[in-house]
Structures are given as structure tokens and as C-alpha cells.
Design a protein around this motif. Structure first.
Motif, short mmCIF file in Angstrom:
data_model
loop_
_atom_site.label_atom_id
_atom_site.label_comp_id
_atom_site.label_asym_id
_atom_site.label_seq_id
_atom_site.Cartn_x
_atom_site.Cartn_y
_atom_site.Cartn_z
N ILE A 123 0.88 -1.17 0.00
CA ILE A 123 0.00 0.00 0.00
C ILE A 123 0.92 1.21 0.00
O ILE A 123 1.84 1.31 0.82
CB ILE A 123 -0.91 0.02 1.26
CG1 ILE A 123 -1.67 -1.31 1.41
CG2 ILE A 123 -1.86 1.21 1.22
CD1 ILE A 123 -2.59 -1.66 0.27
N LEU A 124 0.66 2.14 -0.94
CA LEU A 124 1.55 3.29 -1.04
C LEU A 124 0.79 4.59 -1.16
O LEU A 124 -0.38 4.62 -1.51
CB LEU A 124 2.54 3.11 -2.19
CG LEU A 124 2.02 2.88 -3.60
CD1 LEU A 124 1.62 4.17 -4.27
CD2 LEU A 124 3.09 2.20 -4.41
N GLU A 141 9.92 12.63 0.42
CA GLU A 141 10.21 11.79 1.59
C GLU A 141 8.95 11.20 2.22
O GLU A 141 8.95 10.08 2.71
CB GLU A 141 10.96 12.63 2.63
CG GLU A 141 11.41 11.83 3.84
CD GLU A 141 12.15 12.69 4.85
OE1 GLU A 141 11.76 12.66 6.02
OE2 GLU A 141 13.11 13.37 4.45
N ASP A 142 7.84 11.96 2.22
CA ASP A 142 6.61 11.47 2.84
C ASP A 142 5.81 10.56 1.92
O ASP A 142 4.75 10.06 2.31
CB ASP A 142 5.75 12.64 3.33
CG ASP A 142 5.24 13.51 2.18
OD1 ASP A 142 5.98 13.68 1.18
OD2 ASP A 142 4.12 14.02 2.29
N LEU A 143 6.29 10.33 0.71
CA LEU A 143 5.61 9.46 -0.24
C LEU A 143 6.33 8.12 -0.34
O LEU A 143 7.52 8.03 -0.10
CB LEU A 143 5.53 10.12 -1.61
CG LEU A 143 4.85 11.49 -1.65
CD1 LEU A 143 4.93 12.07 -3.05
CD2 LEU A 143 3.41 11.40 -1.18
N GLY A 144 5.58 7.09 -0.71
CA GLY A 144 6.16 5.75 -0.85
C GLY A 144 5.27 4.74 -0.15
O GLY A 144 4.10 4.99 0.12
N VAL A 145 5.84 3.59 0.16
CA VAL A 145 5.09 2.49 0.78
C VAL A 145 4.75 2.86 2.22
O VAL A 145 5.61 3.27 2.99
CB VAL A 145 5.92 1.19 0.73
CG1 VAL A 145 5.21 0.06 1.45
CG2 VAL A 145 6.21 0.80 -0.73
N ILE A 146 3.45 2.72 2.56
CA ILE A 146 3.01 2.98 3.94
C ILE A 146 2.62 1.69 4.66
O ILE A 146 2.45 1.70 5.88
CB ILE A 146 1.84 4.01 3.99
CG1 ILE A 146 0.64 3.53 3.18
CG2 ILE A 146 2.33 5.38 3.53
CD1 ILE A 146 -0.59 4.41 3.29
N ARG A 175 12.08 -1.44 0.93
CA ARG A 175 11.04 -0.76 0.16
C ARG A 175 11.42 0.70 0.03
O ARG A 175 12.22 1.22 0.80
CB ARG A 175 9.67 -0.83 0.84
CG ARG A 175 9.09 -2.21 1.06
CD ARG A 175 8.62 -2.82 -0.26
NE ARG A 175 7.73 -3.94 -0.06
CZ ARG A 175 8.09 -5.16 0.29
NH1 ARG A 175 9.36 -5.44 0.49
NH2 ARG A 175 7.21 -6.12 0.43
N LYS A 176 10.75 1.40 -0.90
CA LYS A 176 10.82 2.87 -0.96
C LYS A 176 9.76 3.31 0.05
O LYS A 176 8.62 3.53 -0.28
CB LYS A 176 10.53 3.37 -2.37
CG LYS A 176 10.80 4.86 -2.67
CD LYS A 176 10.40 5.82 -1.64
CE LYS A 176 10.61 7.26 -1.99
NZ LYS A 176 10.02 8.16 -1.03
N MET A 177 10.17 3.38 1.33
CA MET A 177 9.23 3.68 2.41
C MET A 177 8.91 5.16 2.50
O MET A 177 9.78 6.01 2.33
CB MET A 177 9.82 3.25 3.76
CG MET A 177 9.76 1.79 4.04
SD MET A 177 10.22 1.44 5.75
CE MET A 177 12.00 1.68 5.67
N SER A 178 7.65 5.42 2.84
CA SER A 178 7.24 6.77 3.21
C SER A 178 7.78 7.04 4.61
O SER A 178 7.95 6.12 5.41
CB SER A 178 5.71 6.84 3.23
OG SER A 178 5.27 7.96 3.95
N SER A 179 8.05 8.31 4.91
CA SER A 179 8.47 8.67 6.27
C SER A 179 7.36 8.35 7.27
O SER A 179 7.62 8.29 8.46
CB SER A 179 8.85 10.14 6.34
OG SER A 179 7.76 10.95 5.93
N ALA A 180 6.15 8.13 6.77
CA ALA A 180 5.00 7.81 7.63
C ALA A 180 4.67 6.32 7.60
O ALA A 180 3.54 5.95 7.89
CB ALA A 180 3.81 8.63 7.19
#
Length: 186
Positions: A123-124, A141-146, A175-180
Motif C-alpha cells: 500500500i503506497l 520523503e513522505d511518499l512511498g510504501v506505507i 522498500r521505498k518507504m514513506s516517512s510515515a
């Protein structure tokens, strides 16, 4: 028309002598009409008459909007995402809309392999960079996999010191993780 009155498309909202047309209205022959079902709102500062939609009409997606979706396919240079909803409109799902993230829009640095940054069912959160071709970006930075799931046992992965670890089988993944990551949609 009284403020807070419920109107349907084509109903009179006011006259051009009193108001200017606002959101979800149009003017014809000196009158202002509703373009959607909803409640009439008048802004005394701008003297505009608008309609606040009260329908389950599809959400309009625009350049710069933040959307949430699920990864449904991975190609060599594309991530295909099934969109779920637009941030701020969580109660109005997007149905049957797919979007893509090109490898050049994943991060603000070189990406060699998409499969090291995304996986099926992730889920991203992403930003719309082209609403006509439905292209997304996860560069911020706040975008990506959540939310991500273990590729071995399908358990939800936990973030630990910048890595994703499966609490069930101990598998480590990237993963390209979200900062959240793990906080839901914020």
C-alpha cells in the motif's frame, strides 16, 4: 434560494443581480443554477453562491493530489497501482482507476531495480504528476510504501531502524518507504 437549501442539478441557486456563480454552479439568462446535488452556500465577502456537493460522485483527480493505492503489478520500468482514494476524500473511494509510477519518478536518485523498492500488495502514498495519463511519483520523503507484507509469509512488516522486518518469520526486506510508514494515511 435560501442558504443551506438542498438543490438538484438545474435548480436555481440565485440571481446574477445578487451573486456571482461559485463552485458547482453556472450562470444563464441572469440566473445561477446548480450543476450537482447539494446544499446552497453563500459567501458574504465575495457575494458568491455555491453548491456543496452531497452526492457520491467520483472524486476528481488533479495534478499534485496525493492518492493511496495498492501495487497490483510490477514491470521492468513501471509500478502499476490500483487507486483506492484521494487524500482528504477517504470516504469516497476511487473505483476502477489504475495509475503508474515510472522508474524515473520513484526516488530523487538512480533506481536500478523496482522489485527492490516495491512488491505486490504494498500500500503506497503517491502524488499525481500527470492526471491525463495517471502517472504518479513517490519522490518526496513522505511518499512511498506505507504498509508492506512479507514476501515469504504475508505477515505485515514492521519498521525497525530503517529496515522492514517480518515479526513472524524474521525476513528482512527493503522498500521505498514513506516517512510515515506504519502510521496510516497522514
Amino acid at each position: 434560494m435560501m442558504e443551506d437549501s438542498f438543490v438538484l442539478p438545474g435548480d436555481t441557486v440565485g440571481s446574477l443581480e445578487e451573486f456571482v456563480p461559485g463552485d458547482y454552479t453556472y450562470a444563464r439568462e441572469g440566473m445561477i443554477f446548480a450543476t450537482t446535488a447539494g446544499l446552497v452556500k453563500v459567501d458574504p465577502k465575495t457575494r458568491s453562491a455555491s453548491v456543496i456537493p452531497k452526492t457520491n460522485a467520483p472524486v476528481k483527480l488533479n495534478h499534485g493530489d496525493i492518492v493511496v493505492g495498492e501495487v497490483i503489478d510490477l514491470k521492468d520500468s513501471l509500478v502499476i497501482v490500483s487507486l483506492a482514494f484521494k487524500k482528504g476524500y477517504e470516504d469516497r473511494p476511487i473505483s476502477d482507476e489504475e495509475a503508474t509510477i515510472h522508474i524515473s519518478n520513484v526516488k530523487n536518485s538512480y533506481v536500478k531495480d523496482l522489485r527492490s523498492l516495491f512488491s505486490m500488495r504494498d500500500i503506497l502514498k503517491a502524488k499525481i504528476v500527470d492526471e491525463r495519463q495517471m502517472r504518479l511519483s513517490t519522490g518526496d520523503e513522505d511518499l512511498g510504501v506505507i504498509k508492506a507484507y512479507c514476501n515469504r509469509c504475508l505477515t505485515g512488516l514492521m519498521r525497525k531502524e530503517g529496515k522492514l522486518i517480518c515479526p513472524n518469520c524474521g525476513n528482512n526486506e527493503t522498500r521505498k518507504m514513506s516517512s510515515a510508514y506504519g502510521l496510516g494515511v497522514v
